[in-house]
Design a protein around this motif. Structure first.
Motif, PDB file in Angstrom:
ATOM      1  N   ARG A  83     -13.501  -0.049  18.265  1.00 58.14           N
ATOM      2  CA  ARG A  83     -14.922  -0.032  17.909  1.00 58.14           C
ATOM      3  C   ARG A  83     -15.694   0.899  18.856  1.00 58.14           C
ATOM      4  N   GLU A  87     -17.687   4.333  18.007  1.00 59.98           N
ATOM      5  CA  GLU A  87     -19.135   4.396  18.227  1.00 59.98           C
ATOM      6  C   GLU A  87     -19.498   5.408  19.307  1.00 59.98           C
ATOM      7  N   TYR A  93     -18.952   2.293  12.716  1.00 61.13           N
ATOM      8  CA  TYR A  93     -17.678   1.577  12.712  1.00 61.13           C
ATOM      9  C   TYR A  93     -17.631   0.529  11.612  1.00 61.13           C
ATOM     10  N   TYR A  95     -14.635  -2.466   9.978  1.00 60.91           N
ATOM     11  CA  TYR A  95     -13.320  -3.103  10.150  1.00 60.91           C
ATOM     12  C   TYR A  95     -12.958  -3.870   8.888  1.00 60.91           C
ATOM     13  N   HIS A 128      -9.361   0.227  10.509  1.00 60.32           N
ATOM     14  CA  HIS A 128     -10.600   0.568  11.207  1.00 60.32           C
ATOM     15  C   HIS A 128     -11.098   1.901  10.641  1.00 60.32           C
ATOM     16  N   THR A 158     -14.083  -9.979  13.032  1.00 59.73           N
ATOM     17  CA  THR A 158     -13.760  -9.340  14.310  1.00 59.73           C
ATOM     18  C   THR A 158     -12.273  -9.079  14.385  1.00 59.73           C
TER      19      THR A 158
END
Length: 229
Positions: A83, A87, A93, A95, A128, A158
């Motif tokens: 991440r 960034e 970003y 996921y 990702h 997450t």
């Protein structure tokens, strides 16, 4: 028989790594712990000092002792967060969790992580993205003997990398870099042609002899890796 400081340290460490004391939670004071373990307060104090030196707990006068929200690594490098990598490039970003399953660890994984026969592992496949484009394919295994709380962790929002960094430190890491060719599955995930050259990182980590995780990270064609020391 009174507990030794090593036994006290090992039990506190077990409570932290298995989620009984969550990141940020307050740990009982030394007097309470000494009564609980049936030992002298000095014994508890030594165990707590070592845990603080290991970066697992944070001790503050009058505020008490807490489990660190993000355990401090004592290794020579930090586990990077994808991440942050995305960034820091100024990109947005995103996921996605592609699959999740609890499986008996395959032979190659048991050999790689020194796991016992019949050991169970959580297998996660994730993607990702940077500005909507495929950036990294993550194929990860988490050792459920060391991290049973991973069974209940929510990896929909997450990624497992961020969860692991916040949950447990590592004392040993093994990393290898290689080039590979995209098979049909990777080509679909990364939006490239089958047979395209790809950059791959394999990483395994252990904490005090127990395996945490093994992950294979594969990047889109043209990826460039830069390190700074």
């Amino acid at each position: 028989m009174k507990a030794t400081y090593r036994e006290v340290k090992a039990d506190i460490l077990s409570k932290i790594t298995k989620g009984h004391w969550a990141p940020g939670s307050l740990i009982p004071n030394e007097i309470e712990l000494a009564e609980s373990y049936g030992c002298a307060r000095a014994t508890v104090n030594r165990a707590m000092r070592e845990l603080a030196d290991d970066g697992l707990i944070e001790r503050r006068r009058k505020a008490g002792t807490r489990v660190r929200s993000s355990p401090v690594r004592q290794a020579r490098f930090d586990i990077p967060l994808v991440r942050r990598e995305i960034e820091d490039k100024g990109a947005e970003y995103r996921y996605s969790l592609a699959s999740r399953a609890i499986e008996e660890a395959p032979d190659w994984l048991r050999a790689r992580l020194q796991l016992d026969e019949g050991a169970r592992a959580l297998h996660l496949v994730c993607m990702h993205y940077a500005n909507g484009d495929p950036f990294q394919h993550e194929d990860r295994w988490i050792n459920l003997e060391a991290l049973p709380q991973a069974r209940e962790a929510d990896f929909m929002q997450t990624g497992p990398n961020e969860w692991l960094v916040a949950t447990i430190p590592f004392s040993t890491a093994e990393i290898s870099f290689s080039a590979t060719l995209a098979d049909t599955s990777l080509a679909e995930f990364l939006g490239c042609d089958a047979g395209a050259p790809l950059f791959t990182i394999e990483r395994a980590t252990w904490f005090e002899g127990d395996a945490n995780t093994f992950v294979k990270l594969t990047y889109r064609p043209g990826h460039r890796m830069t390190t700074r020391y």
